[in-house]
Write a protein that holds these residues in place. Structure first.
Motif, PDB file in Angstrom:
ATOM      1  N   ALA A 266       3.987   7.987   4.393  1.00  0.00           N
ATOM      2  CA  ALA A 266       4.844   9.029   3.943  1.00  0.00           C
ATOM      3  C   ALA A 266       4.368  10.239   4.441  1.00  0.00           C
ATOM      4  N   ALA A 267       5.019  11.249   5.481  1.00  0.00           N
ATOM      5  CA  ALA A 267       4.457  12.530   5.786  1.00  0.00           C
ATOM      6  C   ALA A 267       4.991  13.488   4.798  1.00  0.00           C
ATOM      7  N   VAL A 268       4.098  13.863   3.825  1.00  0.00           N
ATOM      8  CA  VAL A 268       4.516  14.898   2.766  1.00  0.00           C
ATOM      9  C   VAL A 268       4.167  16.356   2.985  1.00  0.00           C
ATOM     10  N   MET A 269       5.345  17.034   3.480  1.00  0.00           N
ATOM     11  CA  MET A 269       5.035  18.287   4.130  1.00  0.00           C
ATOM     12  C   MET A 269       4.513  19.368   3.022  1.00  0.00           C
ATOM     13  N   THR A 270       3.494  20.278   3.026  1.00  0.00           N
ATOM     14  CA  THR A 270       3.227  21.094   1.899  1.00  0.00           C
ATOM     15  C   THR A 270       3.603  22.456   2.313  1.00  0.00           C
ATOM     16  N   CYS A 271       3.895  22.855   3.774  1.00  0.00           N
ATOM     17  CA  CYS A 271       4.294  24.123   4.008  1.00  0.00           C
ATOM     18  C   CYS A 271       5.399  24.074   4.860  1.00  0.00           C
ATOM     19  N   SER A 272       6.169  25.339   4.854  1.00  0.00           N
ATOM     20  CA  SER A 272       7.269  25.477   5.698  1.00  0.00           C
ATOM     21  C   SER A 272       6.933  25.437   7.326  1.00  0.00           C
ATOM     22  N   GLN A 273       5.886  26.100   7.505  1.00  0.00           N
ATOM     23  CA  GLN A 273       5.406  26.141   9.010  1.00  0.00           C
ATOM     24  C   GLN A 273       5.313  24.744   9.600  1.00  0.00           C
ATOM     25  N   ALA A 274       4.782  23.622   8.715  1.00  0.00           N
ATOM     26  CA  ALA A 274       4.468  22.331   9.304  1.00  0.00           C
ATOM     27  C   ALA A 274       5.673  21.691   9.326  1.00  0.00           C
TER      28      ALA A 274
ATOM     29  N   TYR B 102      -5.012   7.307  -9.842  1.00  0.00           N
ATOM     30  CA  TYR B 102      -6.082   6.742 -10.531  1.00  0.00           C
ATOM     31  C   TYR B 102      -5.873   6.797 -12.042  1.00  0.00           C
ATOM     32  N   TYR B 103      -5.608   8.084 -12.516  1.00  0.00           N
ATOM     33  CA  TYR B 103      -5.411   8.366 -13.947  1.00  0.00           C
ATOM     34  C   TYR B 103      -4.330   7.322 -14.475  1.00  0.00           C
ATOM     35  N   PHE B 104      -3.302   7.249 -13.793  1.00  0.00           N
ATOM     36  CA  PHE B 104      -2.184   6.499 -14.218  1.00  0.00           C
ATOM     37  C   PHE B 104      -2.265   4.849 -13.934  1.00  0.00           C
ATOM     38  N   LYS B 105      -3.503   4.646 -13.208  1.00  0.00           N
ATOM     39  CA  LYS B 105      -3.582   3.146 -12.869  1.00  0.00           C
ATOM     40  C   LYS B 105      -2.507   2.480 -11.781  1.00  0.00           C
ATOM     41  N   ILE B 106      -2.102   3.530 -10.983  1.00  0.00           N
ATOM     42  CA  ILE B 106      -1.225   3.099  -9.793  1.00  0.00           C
ATOM     43  C   ILE B 106      -2.068   2.641  -8.837  1.00  0.00           C
ATOM     44  N   LYS B 107      -1.664   1.310  -8.488  1.00  0.00           N
ATOM     45  CA  LYS B 107      -2.961   0.826  -7.352  1.00  0.00           C
ATOM     46  C   LYS B 107      -2.426   0.784  -6.069  1.00  0.00           C
ATOM     47  N   ASN B 108      -3.429   0.846  -5.116  1.00  0.00           N
ATOM     48  CA  ASN B 108      -3.024   0.644  -3.617  1.00  0.00           C
ATOM     49  C   ASN B 108      -2.620   2.077  -2.923  1.00  0.00           C
ATOM     50  N   VAL B 109      -3.090   3.199  -3.737  1.00  0.00           N
ATOM     51  CA  VAL B 109      -2.827   4.531  -3.306  1.00  0.00           C
ATOM     52  C   VAL B 109      -3.759   4.887  -2.534  1.00  0.00           C
ATOM     53  N   HIS B 110      -3.540   5.513  -1.308  1.00  0.00           N
ATOM     54  CA  HIS B 110      -4.113   5.952  -0.319  1.00  0.00           C
ATOM     55  C   HIS B 110      -3.895   7.321   0.268  1.00  0.00           C
ATOM     56  N   CYS B 111      -4.554   8.543  -0.266  1.00  0.00           N
ATOM     57  CA  CYS B 111      -4.106   9.840   0.107  1.00  0.00           C
ATOM     58  C   CYS B 111      -4.802  10.499   1.057  1.00  0.00           C
ATOM     59  N   TYR B 112      -4.217  11.070   1.941  1.00  0.00           N
ATOM     60  CA  TYR B 112      -4.752  11.686   3.298  1.00  0.00           C
ATOM     61  C   TYR B 112      -4.084  13.058   3.552  1.00  0.00           C
ATOM     62  N   SER B 113      -4.946  13.575   4.345  1.00  0.00           N
ATOM     63  CA  SER B 113      -4.108  15.336   4.768  1.00  0.00           C
ATOM     64  C   SER B 113      -4.381  15.297   6.139  1.00  0.00           C
ATOM     65  N   GLY B 114      -3.606  16.175   6.813  1.00  0.00           N
ATOM     66  CA  GLY B 114      -3.780  16.837   8.287  1.00  0.00           C
ATOM     67  C   GLY B 114      -3.052  17.848   8.178  1.00  0.00           C
ATOM     68  N   GLY B 115      -3.246  18.407   9.651  1.00  0.00           N
ATOM     69  CA  GLY B 115      -2.588  19.682   9.930  1.00  0.00           C
ATOM     70  C   GLY B 115      -1.738  19.634  11.441  1.00  0.00           C
TER      71      GLY B 115
ATOM     72  N   ASN C 177       0.724  -1.145   0.067  1.00  0.00           N
ATOM     73  CA  ASN C 177      -0.089   0.060   0.163  1.00  0.00           C
ATOM     74  C   ASN C 177       0.864   1.264  -0.093  1.00  0.00           C
ATOM     75  N   ILE C 178       0.369   2.279  -0.549  1.00  0.00           N
ATOM     76  CA  ILE C 178       1.266   3.546  -0.821  1.00  0.00           C
ATOM     77  C   ILE C 178       0.371   4.510  -0.016  1.00  0.00           C
ATOM     78  N   ASN C 179       0.629   4.831   1.081  1.00  0.00           N
ATOM     79  CA  ASN C 179      -0.169   5.700   2.029  1.00  0.00           C
ATOM     80  C   ASN C 179       0.719   6.964   2.051  1.00  0.00           C
ATOM     81  N   LEU C 180       0.056   8.053   1.848  1.00  0.00           N
ATOM     82  CA  LEU C 180       0.556   9.496   1.718  1.00  0.00           C
ATOM     83  C   LEU C 180      -0.301  10.511   2.510  1.00  0.00           C
ATOM     84  N   ASN C 181       0.263  11.073   3.498  1.00  0.00           N
ATOM     85  CA  ASN C 181      -0.489  12.040   4.459  1.00  0.00           C
ATOM     86  C   ASN C 181       0.218  13.531   4.238  1.00  0.00           C
TER      87      ASN C 181
END
Length: 207
Positions: A144-152, A68-81, A42-46
């Protein structure tokens, strides 16, 4: 099957380029996803930003749709702060402009409404609402914790359960709130994130 307007938006991304600097920034995310594909795991991205109100949601939604467009299976995307606030209404409008079908599931007095965000006819919708990155709705390990801002990035020196910490920071569109350019700038950010998620998943090699 992707919703027609979402698919058209993604098809439009094929014509767009990613700079060399951003490609280097995104390579860690590519490597993480590829390693999971290679292991058939599984590919879990937060995707994490301070308030989980803007950038993290855009990243979550576009990553899920493009995978989904690229048919990459088992991708589960999440978000948080680092704190919970609310999914900012302009993000809802911006995603709708790109073809996502969004319904508010909680109404009335809630200061943190819950949204259903559909990108296909058959897959379960993305559930969008503001929450802390360690909320039980999100994965607690092997993600994977993917940080989208410098403050986080600064305020989260340690994220429990994360296998990998990846920084792909974006500028905050909040500075344009209540200005004439607000809608335009939110759309620009959304498309930037979409282009980069398209690039990331286009690099993944499946067996």
């Amino acid at each position: 099957m992707l919703l027609k307007k979402v698919k058209n938006t993604i098809e439009f991304l094929k014509t767009k380029k990613v700079s060399s600097d951003r490609k280097q920034t995104l390579q860690s995310l590519i490597n993480y996803i590829q390693s999971k594909v290679n292991e058939n795991n599984n590919i879990n991205l937060n995707f994490i930003c301070t308030h989980n109100s803007r950038r993290s949601h855009l990243s979550q939604v576009w990553a899920q749709a493009v995978a989904y467009y690229f048919k990459i299976k088992n991708v589960h995307c999440y978000s948080g702060g680092t704190e919970a606030t609310t999914l900012f209404p302009m993000i809802v409008q911006t995603l709708e402009q790109s073809g996502f079908k969004i319904n508010k599931l909680s109404e009335c007095e809630s200061k943190n409404p819950i949204y259903s965000i559909k990108y296909t006819q058959e897959e379960h919708p993305i559930i969008g609402f503001s929450k802390t990155f360690d909320n039980l709705f999100n994965p607690q390990k092997k993600f994977a914790a993917v940080m989208t801002c410098s403050q986080a990035s600064t305020n989260c020196p340690f994220i429990s359960g994360a296998e990998k910490r990846i920084s792909i920071e974006y500028n905050d569109p909040k500075e344009f709130d209540n200005l004439s350019l607000q809608k335009e700038k939110y759309q620009e950010l959304s498309i930037q994130i979409a282009i980069e998620m398209f690039y990331v998943f286009s690099q993944i090699k499946t067996i």
